[in-house]
Design a protein around this motif. Structure first.
Motif, PDB file in Angstrom:
ATOM      1  N   PRO A  22     -16.486  45.479 -24.005  1.00 58.93           N
ATOM      2  CA  PRO A  22     -17.306  44.895 -23.041  1.00 58.93           C
ATOM      3  C   PRO A  22     -15.452  43.745 -21.666  1.00 58.93           C
ATOM      4  CG  PRO A  22     -18.747  44.741 -24.487  1.00 58.93           C
ATOM      5  CD  PRO A  22     -17.502  44.739 -25.006  1.00 58.93           C
ATOM      6  N   VAL A  23     -15.750  44.337 -21.046  1.00 63.89           N
ATOM      7  CA  VAL A  23     -14.821  43.178 -20.549  1.00 63.89           C
ATOM      8  C   VAL A  23     -14.946  41.566 -19.759  1.00 63.89           C
ATOM      9  CG1 VAL A  23     -13.685  43.131 -18.333  1.00 63.89           C
ATOM     10  CG2 VAL A  23     -14.091  45.799 -19.092  1.00 63.89           C
ATOM     11  N   ALA A  24     -14.301  41.062 -20.201  1.00 63.34           N
ATOM     12  CA  ALA A  24     -14.269  39.755 -20.286  1.00 63.34           C
ATOM     13  C   ALA A  24     -14.114  39.014 -18.950  1.00 63.34           C
ATOM     14  CB  ALA A  24     -14.215  38.520 -21.138  1.00 63.34           C
ATOM     15  N   ALA A  25     -14.364  38.170 -18.119  1.00 69.24           N
ATOM     16  CA  ALA A  25     -14.576  37.615 -16.335  1.00 69.24           C
ATOM     17  C   ALA A  25     -14.005  36.775 -16.888  1.00 69.24           C
ATOM     18  CB  ALA A  25     -15.367  37.852 -15.586  1.00 69.24           C
ATOM     19  N   SER A  26     -12.897  35.734 -16.274  1.00 73.41           N
ATOM     20  CA  SER A  26     -12.440  34.317 -16.705  1.00 73.41           C
ATOM     21  C   SER A  26     -13.749  33.689 -15.619  1.00 73.41           C
ATOM     22  CB  SER A  26     -11.131  34.432 -15.872  1.00 73.41           C
ATOM     23  OG  SER A  26     -10.332  35.056 -16.555  1.00 73.41           O
ATOM     24  N   THR A 369     -22.104  44.073  -7.403  1.00 75.74           N
ATOM     25  CA  THR A 369     -20.317  43.969  -7.053  1.00 75.74           C
ATOM     26  C   THR A 369     -19.918  44.515  -8.535  1.00 75.74           C
ATOM     27  OG1 THR A 369     -21.050  41.908  -7.651  1.00 75.74           O
ATOM     28  CG2 THR A 369     -20.649  42.060  -5.118  1.00 75.74           C
ATOM     29  N   THR A 370     -18.648  45.772  -8.662  1.00 71.32           N
ATOM     30  CA  THR A 370     -18.036  45.551  -9.911  1.00 71.32           C
ATOM     31  C   THR A 370     -17.920  44.584 -10.883  1.00 71.32           C
ATOM     32  OG1 THR A 370     -16.274  46.312  -9.264  1.00 71.32           O
ATOM     33  CG2 THR A 370     -18.136  47.570  -9.230  1.00 71.32           C
ATOM     34  N   ALA A 371     -17.313  43.404  -9.794  1.00 74.23           N
ATOM     35  CA  ALA A 371     -17.090  41.833 -10.655  1.00 74.23           C
ATOM     36  C   ALA A 371     -18.381  41.277 -10.820  1.00 74.23           C
ATOM     37  CB  ALA A 371     -15.895  40.858  -9.649  1.00 74.23           C
ATOM     38  N   LYS A 372     -18.257  40.047 -11.953  1.00 77.45           N
ATOM     39  CA  LYS A 372     -19.404  39.311 -11.441  1.00 77.45           C
ATOM     40  C   LYS A 372     -18.652  38.065 -11.713  1.00 77.45           C
ATOM     41  CE  LYS A 372     -19.381  40.273 -16.983  1.00 77.45           C
ATOM     42  NZ  LYS A 372     -17.694  40.888 -17.146  1.00 77.45           N
ATOM     43  N   THR A 373     -19.328  37.152 -11.408  1.00 76.95           N
ATOM     44  CA  THR A 373     -18.939  35.460 -11.182  1.00 76.95           C
ATOM     45  C   THR A 373     -19.825  34.962 -12.045  1.00 76.95           C
ATOM     46  OG1 THR A 373     -18.967  35.754  -8.616  1.00 76.95           O
ATOM     47  CG2 THR A 373     -18.475  33.354  -9.767  1.00 76.95           C
ATOM     48  N   ALA A 374     -18.985  33.635 -12.853  1.00 78.44           N
ATOM     49  CA  ALA A 374     -19.428  32.915 -13.861  1.00 78.44           C
ATOM     50  C   ALA A 374     -19.976  31.988 -13.258  1.00 78.44           C
ATOM     51  CB  ALA A 374     -18.889  32.887 -14.493  1.00 78.44           C
TER      52      ALA A 374
END
Length: 438
Positions: A22-26, A369-374
């Motif tokens: 799984p790709v982790a977002a900062s 959105t493919t990106a996700k915001t923490a």
């Protein structure tokens, strides 16, 4: 459900050198949420399957149904937006620990359904009353007062939701004895009838299935349930009742999505109030292949359902909810994902949670959105079970003008609530909250 995540983890181990990580977002600085009160003395107070709601917006303020450690019961709390903190009003909603709740504010009256709950794959247990308390509101003193307390059923269940139809009747649904059950009040909104099963054979389900109700239409009460019996009839099903018709007169069920693996018992429903028959359901699947959707949005437009991926199995999402932001015309979804880089257990796919992230989409051209915001991150512990309101956000017609957004979650390891507050509507997921109010 646990079985989906466990199956995915097993799949990853079996893949060996071709593991899909799984790709982790900062997380942005300050974009980590705010720690709230302790809920020591009760577990999973925000619920576990995302069908239920713990928050509401009224009189220009956010409110919540939270556990009070001092008195060891649930109270109505007021959210102080200026300090991003919770204020205990002292008004009790349930004195039982180990309960889950579904909260409905109809613009005049507050309803709090409270039930003891069973875990996944366990049947409903008799002799545990589910209660519904109603409260009036005094805008001068900004206080709630108890009006009534009645019993919906006499069972401990996995999850139970309520909503109110156009005639003033409050409906409730849950799963009992491998059947989707309903009950409804009189037009007084408090006097409950006798629980009854949904009449269709497709509402005969497995022990782990759940259901949820939502008023829409106008003039209709919708019912969605999961069906996981292990054959081609598996799916997420939809039926509706026309306000004023016989209690047991429900439309023939239709599959919002169907096929083996297409359903799980997580769902969260919203209605676009001005649209007539546009209903949205954020749901979980039981797929285990990395590119398949693990959470998706089901959209009803008139009589037709469509499905839209939110996040794939490889992203390891869990326990999703959807909110409609009417001012920006966006669908905003929140779910648990693996924790971001720089935190303990970063990137770990766990059924204990991780961090709460947002993905959003335009209302009229659904594509997430493919990106996700923490939005909520605890550097040391898992955050899970995000909840919010049944209401649409920033809707002048529905009494939520300038509500912004508030979501609440749980850190089980430390028995702490965490929340995220957006002061004003945002045009897209890329907007960064002000440091210290995230």
């Amino acid at each position: 459900m646990r079985k989906t995540l466990l199956a995915f983890i097993t799949l990853l181990l079996a893949l060996g050198s071709v593991v899909v990580v799984p790709v982790a977002a900062s997380a942005a600085e300050g974009d980590v949420g705010v720690e709230g009160p302790s809920h020591s003395g009760t577990g999973t107070p925000t619920g576990t399957k995302r069908a239920t709601s713990s928050l509401w917006f009224n009189d220009g303020l956010w409110w919540g149904n939270l556990w009070d450690t001092a008195s060891s019961d649930f109270h109505i709390f007021r959210f102080n937006a200026a300090t991003s903190s919770w204020v205990n009003t002292g008004v009790a909603t349930d004195n039982r620990a180990g309960t889950h709740h579904d909260v409905l504010w109809d613009g005049t009256t507050l309803y709090v359904a409270s039930y003891r709950f069973v875990a996944d794959n366990l049947p409903a247990v008799p002799n545990f009353p589910t209660t519904m308390r109603s409260y009036s509101y005094n805008s001068s003193t900004k206080t709630y007062s108890l009006l009534s307390s009645t019993n919906i059923n006499n069972y401990k269940v996995e999850t139970l939701t309520i909503d109110k139809d156009s005639t003033g009747r409050v409906w409730a649904t849950w799963q009992q004895g491998n059947k989707i059950y309903l009950n409804v009040t009189g037009t007084d909104g408090t006097t409950w009838g006798t629980p009854f099963p949904h009449p269709a054979s497709l509402s005969n389900v497995s022990v782990d299935d759940t259901s949820a109700v939502i008023a829409f239409g106008p003039g209709k009460m919708g019912l969605m349930w999961s069906r996981e019996v292990g054959d081609a009839t598996d799916g997420m099903y939809w039926s509706y009742h026309v306000d004023g018709a016989s209690d047991t007169d429900w439309s023939e069920p239709v599959a919002a999505v169907s096929g083996q693996g297409s359903s799980d018992d997580h769902m969260n429903l919203k209605w676009l109030d001005s649209s007539g028959d546009r209903v949205f359901a954020a749901v979980k699947t039981s797929f285990t292949s990395a590119p398949q959707p693990l959470i998706q949005l089901l959209a009803l437009n008139g009589t037709t359902w469509s499905s839209h991926p939110i996040a794939t199995v490889s992203e390891c999402p869990n326990r999703v909810l959807v909110l409609i932001d009417e001012s920006t015309q966006r669908l905003r979804t929140f779910a648990s994902y693996p924790k971001p880089n720089g935190t303990t257990n970063a990137g770990v796919c766990s059924n204990s949670g991780g961090a709460i992230y947002e993905k959003s989409s335009p209302l009229d051209n659904i594509s997430f959105t493919t990106a996700k915001t923490a939005r909520i991150v605890d550097a040391d512990q898992y955050v899970h079970n995000v909840t919010s309101t049944k209401q649409n956000l920033n809707s002048a017609a529905r009494g939520t003008a300038n509500s912004g957004l508030l979501v609440l979650a749980d850190v089980n390891a430390t028995s702490q609530y965490w929340h995220f507050y957006d002061r004003a509507p945002v045009a897209s997921f890329t907007a960064t909250p002000t440091s210290g109010t995230a």
